[in-house]
Write a protein that holds these residues in place. Structure first.
Motif, PDB file in Angstrom:
ATOM      1  N   MET A   1     -22.675 -41.956 103.198  1.00 42.17           N
ATOM      2  CA  MET A   1     -21.845 -43.048 103.455  1.00 42.17           C
ATOM      3  C   MET A   1     -21.246 -43.912 102.151  1.00 42.17           C
ATOM      4  SD  MET A   1     -23.529 -46.421 105.450  1.00 42.17           S
ATOM      5  CE  MET A   1     -22.634 -48.100 105.856  1.00 42.17           C
ATOM      6  N   PHE A   2     -20.234 -44.344 102.122  1.00 46.10           N
ATOM      7  CA  PHE A   2     -19.427 -45.091 100.989  1.00 46.10           C
ATOM      8  C   PHE A   2     -18.990 -46.415 101.214  1.00 46.10           C
ATOM      9  CE2 PHE A   2     -18.918 -40.536 100.548  1.00 46.10           C
ATOM     10  CZ  PHE A   2     -19.136 -40.292  99.186  1.00 46.10           C
ATOM     11  N   LYS A   3     -18.702 -47.242 100.515  1.00 41.67           N
ATOM     12  CA  LYS A   3     -17.925 -48.565 100.540  1.00 41.67           C
ATOM     13  C   LYS A   3     -17.264 -48.806  99.201  1.00 41.67           C
ATOM     14  CE  LYS A   3     -21.851 -51.647  99.050  1.00 41.67           C
ATOM     15  NZ  LYS A   3     -22.681 -52.619  99.326  1.00 41.67           N
ATOM     16  N   LEU A   4     -16.121 -49.660  99.304  1.00 45.50           N
ATOM     17  CA  LEU A   4     -15.295 -50.001  98.167  1.00 45.50           C
ATOM     18  C   LEU A   4     -15.849 -51.465  97.862  1.00 45.50           C
ATOM     19  CD1 LEU A   4     -11.756 -48.851  99.115  1.00 45.50           C
ATOM     20  CD2 LEU A   4     -13.372 -48.079  97.623  1.00 45.50           C
ATOM     21  N   VAL A   5     -16.226 -51.659  96.517  1.00 47.39           N
ATOM     22  CA  VAL A   5     -16.570 -52.985  96.129  1.00 47.39           C
ATOM     23  C   VAL A   5     -15.533 -53.491  95.062  1.00 47.39           C
ATOM     24  CG1 VAL A   5     -18.380 -54.348  94.791  1.00 47.39           C
ATOM     25  CG2 VAL A   5     -19.075 -52.488  96.336  1.00 47.39           C
ATOM     26  N   PHE A  16     -15.987 -53.276 101.286  1.00 48.46           N
ATOM     27  CA  PHE A  16     -15.421 -52.893 102.452  1.00 48.46           C
ATOM     28  C   PHE A  16     -16.185 -51.633 102.657  1.00 48.46           C
ATOM     29  CE2 PHE A  16     -12.316 -55.410 100.371  1.00 48.46           C
ATOM     30  CZ  PHE A  16     -11.403 -56.252 101.296  1.00 48.46           C
ATOM     31  N   ASP A  17     -16.708 -51.495 104.106  1.00 54.95           N
ATOM     32  CA  ASP A  17     -17.406 -50.266 104.455  1.00 54.95           C
ATOM     33  C   ASP A  17     -16.520 -49.077 104.711  1.00 54.95           C
ATOM     34  OD1 ASP A  17     -19.981 -51.351 104.170  1.00 54.95           O
ATOM     35  OD2 ASP A  17     -20.108 -52.323 105.918  1.00 54.95           O
ATOM     36  N   LEU A  18     -16.652 -47.978 104.488  1.00 46.34           N
ATOM     37  CA  LEU A  18     -16.104 -46.784 104.842  1.00 46.34           C
ATOM     38  C   LEU A  18     -16.489 -46.139 105.930  1.00 46.34           C
ATOM     39  CD1 LEU A  18     -14.641 -45.739 101.393  1.00 46.34           C
ATOM     40  CD2 LEU A  18     -13.658 -47.029 103.000  1.00 46.34           C
ATOM     41  N   SER A  19     -15.962 -45.852 107.020  1.00 53.81           N
ATOM     42  CA  SER A  19     -16.488 -45.008 108.085  1.00 53.81           C
ATOM     43  C   SER A  19     -16.025 -43.683 108.030  1.00 53.81           C
ATOM     44  CB  SER A  19     -15.920 -45.543 109.635  1.00 53.81           C
ATOM     45  OG  SER A  19     -14.500 -45.564 109.515  1.00 53.81           O
ATOM     46  N   ASP A  20     -16.707 -42.741 108.755  1.00 56.66           N
ATOM     47  CA  ASP A  20     -16.379 -41.428 108.771  1.00 56.66           C
ATOM     48  C   ASP A  20     -14.971 -41.226 109.300  1.00 56.66           C
ATOM     49  OD1 ASP A  20     -18.923 -40.661 107.464  1.00 56.66           O
ATOM     50  OD2 ASP A  20     -19.766 -40.209 109.589  1.00 56.66           O
ATOM     51  N   GLY A  21     -14.448 -40.177 108.693  1.00 58.30           N
ATOM     52  CA  GLY A  21     -13.084 -39.990 109.323  1.00 58.30           C
ATOM     53  C   GLY A  21     -12.152 -40.879 108.095  1.00 58.30           C
ATOM     54  N   GLU A  22     -10.634 -41.050 108.512  1.00 56.69           N
ATOM     55  CA  GLU A  22      -9.819 -41.710 107.752  1.00 56.69           C
ATOM     56  C   GLU A  22      -9.748 -43.137 107.755  1.00 56.69           C
ATOM     57  OE1 GLU A  22      -5.048 -40.857 106.823  1.00 56.69           O
ATOM     58  OE2 GLU A  22      -5.730 -41.304 108.943  1.00 56.69           O
ATOM     59  N   ASN A  23      -9.767 -43.732 106.470  1.00 54.44           N
ATOM     60  CA  ASN A  23      -9.734 -45.179 106.312  1.00 54.44           C
ATOM     61  C   ASN A  23      -8.525 -45.648 105.813  1.00 54.44           C
ATOM     62  OD1 ASN A  23     -12.877 -46.026 106.879  1.00 54.44           O
ATOM     63  ND2 ASN A  23     -12.862 -44.300 106.029  1.00 54.44           N
ATOM     64  N   SER A  46      -5.441 -44.166 101.649  1.00 51.88           N
ATOM     65  CA  SER A  46      -6.376 -43.678 102.709  1.00 51.88           C
ATOM     66  C   SER A  46      -7.625 -43.020 101.952  1.00 51.88           C
ATOM     67  CB  SER A  46      -5.561 -42.978 103.714  1.00 51.88           C
ATOM     68  OG  SER A  46      -5.250 -41.573 102.995  1.00 51.88           O
ATOM     69  N   ILE A  47      -8.644 -43.312 102.522  1.00 48.06           N
ATOM     70  CA  ILE A  47      -9.682 -42.515 101.896  1.00 48.06           C
ATOM     71  C   ILE A  47     -10.364 -41.931 103.192  1.00 48.06           C
ATOM     72  CG2 ILE A  47     -12.170 -42.780 100.913  1.00 48.06           C
ATOM     73  CD1 ILE A  47     -11.021 -44.825  99.226  1.00 48.06           C
ATOM     74  N   THR A  48     -10.656 -40.673 103.325  1.00 50.73           N
ATOM     75  CA  THR A  48     -11.138 -39.672 104.391  1.00 50.73           C
ATOM     76  C   THR A  48     -12.564 -39.551 103.872  1.00 50.73           C
ATOM     77  OG1 THR A  48      -8.853 -39.153 104.902  1.00 50.73           O
ATOM     78  CG2 THR A  48     -10.842 -37.863 105.785  1.00 50.73           C
ATOM     79  N   VAL A  49     -13.700 -39.893 104.695  1.00 52.99           N
ATOM     80  CA  VAL A  49     -14.876 -39.584 104.442  1.00 52.99           C
ATOM     81  C   VAL A  49     -15.370 -38.476 105.075  1.00 52.99           C
ATOM     82  CG1 VAL A  49     -17.079 -40.304 104.332  1.00 52.99           C
ATOM     83  CG2 VAL A  49     -15.113 -41.908 103.594  1.00 52.99           C
ATOM     84  N   GLY A  51     -18.956 -36.651 105.669  1.00 48.83           N
ATOM     85  CA  GLY A  51     -20.260 -36.544 105.188  1.00 48.83           C
ATOM     86  C   GLY A  51     -20.355 -37.097 103.790  1.00 48.83           C
ATOM     87  N   ASP A  52     -20.750 -36.421 102.613  1.00 44.56           N
ATOM     88  CA  ASP A  52     -20.959 -37.163 101.509  1.00 44.56           C
ATOM     89  C   ASP A  52     -19.577 -36.584 100.392  1.00 44.56           C
ATOM     90  OD1 ASP A  52     -21.387 -34.406 101.151  1.00 44.56           O
ATOM     91  OD2 ASP A  52     -23.194 -34.501  99.828  1.00 44.56           O
ATOM     92  N   VAL A  53     -18.674 -36.438 100.824  1.00 40.82           N
ATOM     93  CA  VAL A  53     -17.305 -36.263 100.335  1.00 40.82           C
ATOM     94  C   VAL A  53     -16.261 -37.406 100.654  1.00 40.82           C
ATOM     95  CG1 VAL A  53     -15.432 -34.718  99.908  1.00 40.82           C
ATOM     96  CG2 VAL A  53     -17.819 -33.867 100.034  1.00 40.82           C
ATOM     97  N   ALA A  54     -15.679 -38.031  99.861  1.00 42.10           N
ATOM     98  CA  ALA A  54     -14.754 -38.923  99.954  1.00 42.10           C
ATOM     99  C   ALA A  54     -13.111 -38.201  99.495  1.00 42.10           C
ATOM    100  CB  ALA A  54     -14.876 -40.304  99.284  1.00 42.10           C
ATOM    101  N   TYR A  55     -12.188 -38.409 100.187  1.00 45.66           N
ATOM    102  CA  TYR A  55     -10.832 -37.921  99.820  1.00 45.66           C
ATOM    103  C   TYR A  55      -9.786 -38.971  99.517  1.00 45.66           C
ATOM    104  CZ  TYR A  55      -6.692 -34.948  99.237  1.00 45.66           C
ATOM    105  OH  TYR A  55      -5.679 -34.154  98.759  1.00 45.66           O
ATOM    106  N   LEU A  56      -9.288 -39.388  98.460  1.00 46.87           N
ATOM    107  CA  LEU A  56      -8.258 -40.646  98.219  1.00 46.87           C
ATOM    108  C   LEU A  56      -6.985 -40.024  98.442  1.00 46.87           C
ATOM    109  CD1 LEU A  56      -8.361 -43.769  96.452  1.00 46.87           C
ATOM    110  CD2 LEU A  56      -6.410 -42.108  96.058  1.00 46.87           C
ATOM    111  N   LYS A  57      -5.942 -40.527  99.227  1.00 48.94           N
ATOM    112  CA  LYS A  57      -4.460 -40.201  99.242  1.00 48.94           C
ATOM    113  C   LYS A  57      -3.703 -41.252  98.912  1.00 48.94           C
ATOM    114  CE  LYS A  57      -1.056 -37.689 101.927  1.00 48.94           C
ATOM    115  NZ  LYS A  57      -1.040 -36.735 103.258  1.00 48.94           N
TER     116      LYS A  57
END
Length: 518
Positions: A1-5, A16-23, A46-49, A51-57
């Motif tokens: 689980m990730f969030k942006l501070v 800002f909490d990041l949910s699973d999938g595309e944010n 966008s940040i796609t979460v 599991g424990d991997v976050a991918y920014l585009k």
């Protein structure tokens, strides 16, 4: 689980909490991470979460997206990575859930419930109202406060206060004026009935209602209609309705009222009717010489449309509107005063805590009087004292934080001999000096930017974010020079940031140089 501070810029402190999938993040109201910041595209990145991997585009934004000081199109981001966009620097935070933490949270909630348990009812009668207010009424508001922000709840309570105040003060006054108008109209109707009885006494004594003269009513102002009828409901006046039977609802009600009451009791019936009319009914009686009493011989029902009633309705509506507007304005002013008076002590407390953590003051010393915060202030001061003891290995001496003036002056001397673009920042990362080469390279003019935050004066927020991040890293690594890269004027430049530490081990200034990457 990730969030942006948000750690810098206009959104600093927000999470800002990041949910699973595309944010998707951007200015568009439909974005998953929505924030109104100038320079941010409607869909910026966008940040796609997974599991424990976050991918920014980057979503083809106008001003680009920077990760750890470098512009990127797409990149896998990890915990503690800095993501910079115009006027904002985010830090990615990975949250690892643990059962022990959840268990402790439950325990804390239970302790909170115990804390909020209702105290026993006091024996002192004088304290009972306060006890009822605090432990019976206020829990309802506390429940609303869990669903609505405090300021919204205050606004709702003020609105209720306005409505209740108007209902308890203005409505009774207007109701009394309306009752007075009804009373005066009833007296007027009774006067007409007495005039009919006086002018037609002989016809009434002989029970000859057909001979009764009511023509004067046709000339009276405010009378919309009237009906004089006998006990059978047969209309005898006006002549246009002669020998018809009553069908008007008020006339029928008047006949029933007259038949069910004695001739001498309650001689007048008054009612508010539709279309702003007032109905007045009066019994017509005649003296019976044989019995020596007055007998009921007929009823007159009059519909009034007095101009005073329409005027009163307009006046009442105006009074309602004026009261609402006036109360609304006063409520807004009152809300503003209560809100800002309440949050000001907390703002001061937050500012002083920050100064204590940075070593600029020893303890909290609020200047605003807020007795309810005294316990909290004392607890925080105790925590700060213990923190200092741990940091200083048990020593109890407190060294006031040194001023950065002399250190910044020394860095300015270094700037005079710089062989390339360079600038100097103070301990707050505000601009102190820029040489000519750096002015041409960054577009920052010392004459108009002195003393201002680098984030505010830099044309490219990603550049400012990169420099600030390097300064922070240098300060956290005992003044060691930190290197980063950023594109300026179409060329890649190596950026070197070095902090100058004081005797208290805090950074007093920063020396930033730029070297073109060949």
């Amino acid at each position: 689980m990730f969030k942006l501070v948000a750690i810098a810029g206009k959104l600093r402190g927000q999470e800002f909490d990041l949910s699973d999938g595309e944010n998707i993040a951007g200015r568009d109201s439909s974005a998953d991470l929505h924030f109104q910041v100038e320079g941010v595209s409607k869909e910026h990145f966008s940040i796609t979460v997974t599991g424990d991997v976050a991918y920014l585009k980057d979503l083809k934004s106008s001003n680009g997206t920077f990760v750890n000081g470098k512009v990127v199109k797409s990149k896998t981001v990890v915990n503690s990575d800095k993501i910079a966009i115009p006027d904002v620097i985010f830090q990615l935070v990975e949250i690892k859930e643990k059962k022990t933490i959840i268990k402790r949270a439950v325990i804390v909630d239970e302790e909170l419930e115990d804390f909020l348990e209702v105290d026993e009812s006091p024996d002192n009668i004088a304290q009972m109202p306060i006890h009822f207010f605090k432990y019976k009424l206020m829990p309802l508001l506390h429940g609303f406060n869990k669903e609505y922000e405090w300021r919204i709840l205050i606004g709702i309570l003020l609105t209720i206060f306005i409505v209740v105040t108007i209902a308890l003060t203005i409505f009774p006054v207007l109701k009394d004026s309306k009752a007075i108008l009804l009373y005066e109209t009833a007296k007027r109707g009774g006067t007409y009935a007495r005039i009919i009885a006086r002018q037609n006494s002989r016809a009434l004594e002989e029970r000859k209602l057909d001979l009764v003269d009511t023509s004067f009513l046709d000339k009276e102002d405010g009378i919309s209609s009237y009906e004089l009828f006998d006990l059978e409901g047969r209309i005898v006046r006006p002549m246009t309705k002669l020998n018809q039977y009553i069908s008007d609802t008020f006339s029928i009600r008047s006949k029933e009222w007259a038949s069910n009451t004695s001739p001498r009791s309650k001689k007048t019936l008054t009612r508010y009717l539709d279309a702003g009319q007032i109905g007045i009914a009066r019994k017509i009686t005649a003296f019976n010489a044989d019995t020596g009493t007055y007998d009921l011989v007929g009823v007159i029902a009059i519909r009034f449309s007095p101009r005073s009633l329409a005027f009163q309705a307009t006046k009442n509506s105006k009074a309602y509107l004026e009261s609402l507007v006036t109360s609304g304005i006063v409520a807004i002013l009152f809300f503003g005063m209560v809100y800002f008076l309440t949050i000001r002590p907390f703002d001061e407390l937050k500012f002083q805590i920050d100064e204590c953590l940075r070593g600029k003051r020893k303890e909290l010393e609020p200047t605003l009087l807020f007795e309810e915060l005294n316990t909290i202030v004392g607890d925080i001061n105790n925590l700060l004292a213990r923190n200092r003891e741990l940091q200083k290995d048990g020593t109890d001496d407190f060294e006031e934080m040194e001023d950065d003036t002399t250190y910044v002056a020394s860095l300015k001397e270094f700037l005079l001999g710089a062989g390339g673009p360079a600038l100097v920042l103070n301990s707050e990362k505000n601009l102190e000096a820029v040489n000519n080469e750096a002015e041409d390279l960054t577009g920052i003019r010392e004459s108009s930017s002195h003393g201002q935050s680098l984030l505010d004066v830099a044309r490219e927020k990603g550049f400012a974010a990169t420099v600030i991040e390097l300064c922070d890293k240098s300060a956290d690594n005992n003044g060691t020079s930190q290197q980063g890269m950023y594109e300026l004027g179409g060329f890649d430049y190596n950026i070197f940031a070095t902090s100058l530490l004081g005797k208290d081990s805090f950074a007093k200034g920063f020396y930033v140089t730029f070297v073109r990457d060949e």
